[in-house]
Design an enzyme around this catalytic site. Structure first.
Site, mmCIF file in Angstrom:
data_model
loop_
_atom_site.group_PDB
_atom_site.id
_atom_site.type_symbol
_atom_site.label_atom_id
_atom_site.label_comp_id
_atom_site.label_asym_id
_atom_site.label_seq_id
_atom_site.Cartn_x
_atom_site.Cartn_y
_atom_site.Cartn_z
ATOM 1 N N TYR A 1 -10.868 -2.967 5.093
ATOM 2 C CA TYR A 1 -11.340 -3.053 6.483
ATOM 3 C C TYR A 1 -12.365 -4.163 6.743
ATOM 4 C CZ TYR A 1 -9.151 1.463 7.733
ATOM 5 O OH TYR A 1 -8.269 2.475 7.998
ATOM 6 N N TYR B 1 0.809 -1.210 0.000
ATOM 7 C CA TYR B 1 0.000 0.000 0.000
ATOM 8 C C TYR B 1 0.845 1.264 0.000
ATOM 9 C CZ TYR B 1 -2.564 3.806 2.143
ATOM 10 O OH TYR B 1 -3.077 5.033 2.427
ATOM 11 N N ASP C 1 22.247 -5.604 -27.572
ATOM 12 C CA ASP C 1 22.406 -6.191 -26.227
ATOM 13 C C ASP C 1 23.526 -7.237 -26.244
ATOM 14 O OD1 ASP C 1 21.948 -7.104 -23.646
ATOM 15 O OD2 ASP C 1 20.144 -8.253 -24.187
ATOM 16 N N HIS D 1 -10.560 9.061 10.401
ATOM 17 C CA HIS D 1 -9.466 9.120 9.420
ATOM 18 C C HIS D 1 -9.273 10.555 8.963
ATOM 19 C CE1 HIS D 1 -7.013 8.106 5.903
ATOM 20 N NE2 HIS D 1 -6.882 6.893 6.424
ATOM 21 N N GLY D 2 -8.083 10.899 8.552
ATOM 22 C CA GLY D 2 -7.830 12.205 7.936
ATOM 23 C C GLY D 2 -8.618 12.310 6.630
HETATM 24 C C1 SPV Z 1 17.239 -8.509 -20.161
HETATM 25 O O1 SPV Z 1 16.179 -7.948 -19.850
HETATM 26 O O2 SPV Z 1 18.199 -7.923 -20.646
HETATM 27 C C2 SPV Z 1 17.377 -9.952 -19.959
HETATM 28 C C3 SPV Z 1 16.186 -10.808 -20.017
HETATM 29 O O3 SPV Z 1 18.485 -10.401 -19.827
HETATM 30 S S1 SPV Z 1 16.052 -11.377 -21.625
HETATM 31 O O4 SPV Z 1 16.007 -10.216 -22.512
HETATM 32 O O5 SPV Z 1 14.842 -12.157 -21.713
HETATM 33 O O6 SPV Z 1 17.226 -12.199 -21.926
HETATM 34 MG MG MG Z 2 20.037 -9.131 -20.357
#
Ligand code: SPV
Ligand code: MG
Length: 435
Positions: free
Chosen positions: A79, A47, A208, A93-94
Site C-alpha cells: 500500500y 498475489y 529419459d 479490511h476483513g
Molecule cells: C526436462 O526437464 O525433461 C528437459 C529439460 O527436457 S533438460 O532436462 O534440461 O533437458
Molecule cells: Mg525433457
C-alpha cells in the site's frame, strides 16, 4: 463550511463481489466516503489467482455498488504508493489477513498509516457456505480446459517473465499451485507448470529416452490438472513421428495444455544435460520445420502454443546454427523458441537471446537455467526472455529427502530419529482439500 468528509479506503482483489465484500463496504460507509482500489491484473496473478474478469469489468462491477463513492486501480499489492497519494483517514479490511502471507500486507498497511496518522479498521471476515461456494466455482472455472489453455499466452503479455516450476504428480502440482512467499516487500508465486520428460520418467524409475509413452504422460497431466488451475507447459520430447505428432497436438490441446515444447532431435533421444557425452542426433532444419508446421496446421484454437526447442548449443553446433534454426522454425509457425544450454555461465544464452529478440521481439523466448543457475529472472528479462522454467528442482529435492529418511530408519531400526525432519501427520492429512 462543514468538516471535510472522511475518506475510507479498501482494496479488492477479487473477480466476484460476494456477501463478505458487501459487509466490509457497509461498515466502511459508516466512517465516510468509500474509495475502493481494484488490484491490477499483474498483481492479481502474483498475489491471488488469475482473474476471470478483465480489469475494466472488475472496475465496473465495483463502481455499480451503492456503497462506493470512488474507484481507483491499485497497481501494487503493498500500500505504500496508494496510501501516500490518497492519505485516507481509514483503511478497512476483513480480519482474515492476520496470519499467512497476507499478514505482510497487513503490516505494510499499519506502517504506512502510521506515517500520517491514518487508522486501520478490521471487520470480522465473512466465510460461510455461500462464499465458499463462490470461491470454489471460480477455482473450478480456472481449471477448465477452455479457460486454462489460453492463460499462458495471456500471462506472457501481462507480466515481465512467466515463472514455471516442474511438476510430475498431483502432489507436486499442489506445491506449484499453492506455494506463496513473502519477500522483497511483496508476495510471489509460480505462474505456470512444466511437465518435464526427465522428471516424469524419473518418477517412474525410467530413463529419459521417450520410453514413457504419451499415454502415460497424459495420465500425469490429468493428475496434475485434477488439483490445479495454473497453465501447463508440456515437455513433448522430439514430438515423435510427424504422423503421430499431429494426433497428440489435438489431444493435448483438447485437454487444456497451454503449450508443448518440442526439441529438434531425432532417433533415440537422450537427456540434453548429457550434451555430447552421448550420441544424440539433431533433426534437419527442413524436417523439424515440417513437424512444427504440421502441428500448427491441426490445432483448433488460437490459444495453444507449439514452442520449438533448439539443441544446437547443447550439441555444440554453434550460435549461427541456433539462430538459423530459430528463424526457420518461427517461419514454420512456432509460437516461441526455447534455447537450451548446459554451460555453467549464461553468456551463450544471452548472446542468442540478444540477437534473436532484436530480430523478432514478439516471439517469446523460453529458457531452462539448470546448469547456469546463478542467473536471475531480472537478468533474463533484460535479455528478452519471457518464460523461465525451473525444470527439475522439485524432483531433485524430494529424492535426497526420501533417501535420508530410508537410511535413518535402517540405521536406527526405528523411525523416531527422522521424525523431526518429517511433515507432521496432522499436516499431511489436511494437505489435500476435500470436496
Ligand atoms: C526436462 O526437464 O525433461 C528437459 C529439460 O527436457 S533438460 O532436462 O534440461 O533437458
Ligand atoms: Mg525433457
Amino acid at each position: 463550511m462543514g468538516e471535510r468528509r472522511k475518506i475510507v479506503y479498501t482494496c479488492f482483489c477479487t473477480d466476484i463481489i460476494h456477501e463478505g465484500h458487501r459487509n466490509v463496504l457497509r461498515e466502511a460507509q459508516k466512517y465516510g466516503d468509500v474509495t475502493v482500489g481494484v488490484l491490477c491484473d499483474a498483481e492479481m496473478v502474483r498475489y491471488n489467482r488469475f482473474p476471470t474478469r478483465t480489469l475494466e469489468e472488475r472496475v465496473a462491477q465495483v463502481k455499480a455498488l451503492p456503497e462506493v463513492a470512488h474507484v481507483i486501480v491499485q497497481k501494487e499489492i503493498m500500500y505504500d504508493h496508494v496510501l501516500a497519494e490518497l492519505q485516507p483517514d481509514y483503511v478497512i479490511h476483513g480480519d482474515n489477513w492476520k496470519s499467512g502471507p497476507d499478514s505482510a500486507i497487513r503490516r505494510n498497511v499499519i506502517e504506512n498509516l502510521a506515517h500520517y496518522g491514518g487508522r486501520l479498521i478490521e471487520v470480522p471476515y465473512t466465510y460461510n457456505e455461500a462464499v465458499k461456494k463462490i470461491d470454489d466455482r471460480v477455482r473450478e472455472q480456472l481449471a477448465m480446459p477452455e479457460l486454462r489453455r489460453g492463460r499462458l499466452r495471456r500471462l506472457i503479455n501481462m507480466i515481465p517473465i512467466v515463472k514455471s516450476i516442474e511438476v510430475h504428480s498431483g502432489l507436486t502440482g499442489l506445491i506449484a499451485e499453492k506455494t506463496v512467499v513473502e519477500h522483497d516487500g511483496g508476495l510471489d508465486q509460480f505462474d505456470a507448470m512444466w511437465i518435464s520428460s526427465l522428471c516424469d520418467s524419473t518418477d517412474r524409475g525410467k530413463p529419459d529416452i521417450e520410453l514413457v509413452d504419451m499415454t502415460s504422460r497424459i495420465r500425469t497431466i490429468d493428475d496434475v490438472m485434477d488439483v490445479t488451475t495454473k497453465p501447463i507447459i508440456l515437455d513433448a520430447d522430439t514430438g515423435g513421428l510427424i504422423e503421430h505428432f499431429v494426433y497428440n497436438v489435438r489431444t493435448l490441446e483438447r485437454m487444456g495444455v497451454s503449450a508443448i515444447i518440442v526439441e529438434d532431435k531425432t532417433g533415440l533421444k537422450k537427456n540434453s544435460l548429457f550434451g555430447t557425452e552421448v550420441t544424440q542426433t539433431q533433426d534437419t532444419i527442413e524436417h523439424f520445420a515440417a513437424k512444427i508446421a504440421a502441428g500448427k496446421n491441426v490445432q483448433r484454437t488460437d490459444d495453444f502454443m507449439i514452442i520449438a526447442r533448439i539443441e544446437s548449443l547443447i550439441l555444440e553446433k554453434g550460435m549461427d546454427d541456433a539462430l538459423a534454426r530459430a528463424r526457420a522454425y518461427t517461419t514454420a509457425g512456432a509460437d516461441g523458441i526455447m534455447i537450451h544450454s548446459r554451460k555453467k555461465d549464461p553468456a551463450e544464452i544471452f548472446e542468442f537471446c540478444d540477437t534473436f529478440h532484436a530480430e523478432q521481439p514478439d516471439i517469446p523466448i523460453v529458457v531452462v537455467p539448470t546448469s547456469y543457475n546463478q542467473v536471475t529472472e531480472q537478468e533474463l528479462t533484460a535479455h528478452g526472455v519471457k518464460v523461465v522454467i525451473y525444470a527439475n528442482q522439485l524432483m531433485r529435492s524430494a529424492f535426497p529427502a526420501m533417501e535420508t529418511a530410508a537410511k535413518s530408519i535402517l540405521v536406527h531400526h526405528r523411525a523416531k530419529e527422522i521424525d523431526e525432519q518429517l511433515m507432521p501427520i496432522k499436516q499431511i492429512i489436511t494437505l489435500i482439500d476435500e470436496l
